[in-house]
Design an enzyme around this catalytic site. Structure first.
Site, short mmCIF file in Angstrom:
data_model
loop_
_atom_site.label_atom_id
_atom_site.label_comp_id
_atom_site.label_asym_id
_atom_site.label_seq_id
_atom_site.Cartn_x
_atom_site.Cartn_y
_atom_site.Cartn_z
N THR A 60 -10.22 -0.94 -0.51
CA THR A 60 -10.74 0.35 0.57
C THR A 60 -11.46 1.17 0.10
O THR A 60 -12.21 1.98 0.14
CB THR A 60 -9.21 0.21 1.48
OG1 THR A 60 -8.50 -1.00 2.12
CG2 THR A 60 -9.99 1.62 2.85
N SER A 80 -8.56 -6.93 -2.80
CA SER A 80 -7.07 -6.63 -3.72
C SER A 80 -6.24 -8.39 -3.05
O SER A 80 -5.88 -8.58 -3.77
CB SER A 80 -6.08 -5.71 -4.04
OG SER A 80 -5.59 -5.50 -3.07
N THR A 90 -4.76 -1.86 -2.57
CA THR A 90 -3.88 -1.33 -2.23
C THR A 90 -2.96 -2.77 -2.32
O THR A 90 -1.68 -2.38 -2.30
CB THR A 90 -3.49 -0.34 -1.10
OG1 THR A 90 -3.81 -0.69 0.18
CG2 THR A 90 -3.91 1.00 -1.65
N ASP A 91 -3.53 -3.87 -1.39
CA ASP A 91 -2.38 -4.88 -0.70
C ASP A 91 -1.79 -5.93 -2.19
O ASP A 91 -0.62 -5.32 -1.85
CB ASP A 91 -3.54 -5.82 -0.47
CG ASP A 91 -3.81 -5.22 0.87
OD1 ASP A 91 -3.50 -4.64 1.59
OD2 ASP A 91 -4.79 -5.95 1.64
N THR A 110 6.40 -0.39 -4.27
CA THR A 110 6.06 -1.87 -3.55
C THR A 110 5.16 -1.42 -2.34
O THR A 110 5.54 -0.06 -2.01
CB THR A 110 7.29 -1.94 -2.79
OG1 THR A 110 8.44 -2.69 -3.53
CG2 THR A 110 7.20 -2.76 -1.15
N THR A 130 17.29 -9.36 -4.30
CA THR A 130 18.33 -9.37 -2.87
C THR A 130 16.62 -8.85 -1.90
O THR A 130 15.78 -8.40 -2.74
CB THR A 130 18.50 -8.06 -3.08
OG1 THR A 130 19.19 -7.18 -1.89
CG2 THR A 130 18.19 -6.56 -3.97
N CYS A 169 16.45 -6.74 -0.19
CA CYS A 169 16.41 -5.11 0.23
C CYS A 169 16.30 -4.76 -0.47
O CYS A 169 15.59 -5.29 -1.40
CB CYS A 169 17.82 -5.14 0.37
SG CYS A 169 19.30 -5.42 0.91
N1 ASP Z 1 -7.29 -5.32 1.59
C1 ASP Z 1 -7.30 -4.02 0.57
C2 ASP Z 1 -6.96 -4.54 -0.74
O1 ASP Z 1 -6.31 -4.33 -0.94
C3 ASP Z 1 -6.24 -2.83 1.11
C4 ASP Z 1 -6.33 -1.55 0.52
O2 ASP Z 1 -7.65 -1.26 0.11
O3 ASP Z 1 -5.88 -0.91 0.33
O4 ASP Z 1 -8.05 -4.62 -1.15
#
Ligand code: ASP
Length: 345
Positions: free
Chosen positions: A14, A59, A90-91, A167, A278, A280
């Site tokens: 993103t 990603s 971020t994914d 995470t 786990t 959790c």
């Molecule tokens: N779908 C995007 C990615 O992981 C989401 C992001 O970058 O926040 O490439």
């Protein structure tokens, strides 16, 4: 003081997407578009260079080949730069950061992953702040000229986390990441405060070693009430399977059904490594604490302690890739923290 040099390696996500004028959908920006959104890059006293890995990707499309490419790029440029920033979606960022923490042994320079929840070119985007701070952290040195955070990290919103402890926890908030089982390494406000007592330092005399061999023959088996024998059997009989992340309940518990114990034991007897992790988010596996985990211990399942799924998946791929069929050694290293990825009580 000599100017610090930072290499920004961009993979997409993103942070580097723009709205397509025709369709209105987000699509990866090309490199020129990307540069036009961050004129601030030239305005600091840090010498920044850009290294795009094109084509930029979401990603979700990242795979171990990308991890190897990223680790190789850091390795090839290691002597030329004081630190590295990796722009990444971020994914799957926590997987990539975990993977690089294993692939770059004896790392003595910062490798900071960052991204954003809003694309770089839109109003209110968190991209510029994340990027600017990540660059500052990648360039930060102490009074002896040594890197303050010489590990693979993730910077997001206002915190710096150890990459292999992190995470993604929220698909919407700017505060998207969390390290449930380990404190953050720095906090950014008006100043950036570093917490050296929780930072991982390796032996400076050792040269950087690159490991890019990966074995993808692993599976994740998540327990849930009602799970069937057929389903467990099918996963444990995948052709070529080398290791399984067993996502258990609570402190590492599983149903006490005899068939489950037998399926797991048969797999271990066939040299398949099973690690108990786990479901959790916080806390650790403690096999033997409850009756319901004793079967797992007896079946030869090993403890993942408080490791994240992202770190365990990548650690298994890295260990199996490097050590091949030396299962005893792989198991030994799974019980050790290699670069701060888990706490062993
Ligand atoms: N779908 C995007 C990615 O992981 C989401 C992001 O970058 O926040 O490439």
């Amino acid at each position: 003081m000599a100017t610090q040099k930072v290499l920004i390696i961009s993979t997409g996500g993103t942070i580097s997407m723009v709205k397509d004028k025709k369709t209105g959908a987000l699509r990866p920006a090309d490199f020129e578009e990307f540069k036009s959104f961050i004129p601030e890059l030239g305005a600091t006293d840090i010498d920044v260079e850009l290294h795009p890995i094109v084509p930029f990707i979401d990603s979700s499309d990242v795979d171990p080949d990308m991890w190897s490419q990223l680790a190789q790029t850091v390795y090839d440029n290691y002597d030329k730069y004081d630190g590295f920033v990796i722009l990444h979606g971020t994914d799957t960022m926590a997987y990539s950061a975990s993977a690089l923490s294993f692939m770059l042994e004896n790392l003595n320079k910062p490798v900071v992953f960052t991204g954003s929840q809003l694309p770089i070119g839109v109003p209110r985007s968190d991209a510029r702040e994340n990027l600017q701070t990540a660059i500052e952290i990648a360039a930060a040195i102490d009074e002896d000229g040594d890197a303050i955070v010489p590990e693979v990290t993730i910077f997001f919103e206002d915190r710096l986390f150890r990459g292999n402890r992190t995470t993604k926890k929220n698909a919407e908030h700017f505060f998207a990441f969390k390290s449930y089982n380990y404190p953050h390494l720095a906090q950014a406000g008006v100043h950036i405060h570093y917490f050296p007592h929780v930072i991982f330092y390796c032996d400076k005399r050792q040269p950087l070693r690159l490991h890019t061999a990966i074995d993808r023959n692993i599976a994740i088996l998540k327990l849930y009430p009602g799970i069937t024998k057929q389903m467990v059997h099918a996963i444990l009989h995948i052709k070529g399977l080398r290791a399984v992340v067993l996502e258990s309940y609570g402190a590492g518990n599983a149903p006490s059904a005899k068939w489950l114990y037998k399926e797991l034991k048969d797999a271990v007897d066939k040299d398949i490594i099973i690690v108990n992790k786990t479901q959790c988010m916080a806390g650790s596996v403690e096999m033997g604490r409850y009756q319901t985990s004793i079967n797992l211990l007896n079946a030869g399942v090993i403890s993942g302690h408080d490791i994240t799924t992202e770190a365990l998946v990548t650690k298994l791929m890295y260990l199996l890739g490097g050590l091949g069929t030396d299962t005893p050694r792989v198991k030994e290293l799974l019980e050790q923290s290699i670069c701060g990825e888990m706490t062993i009580e």
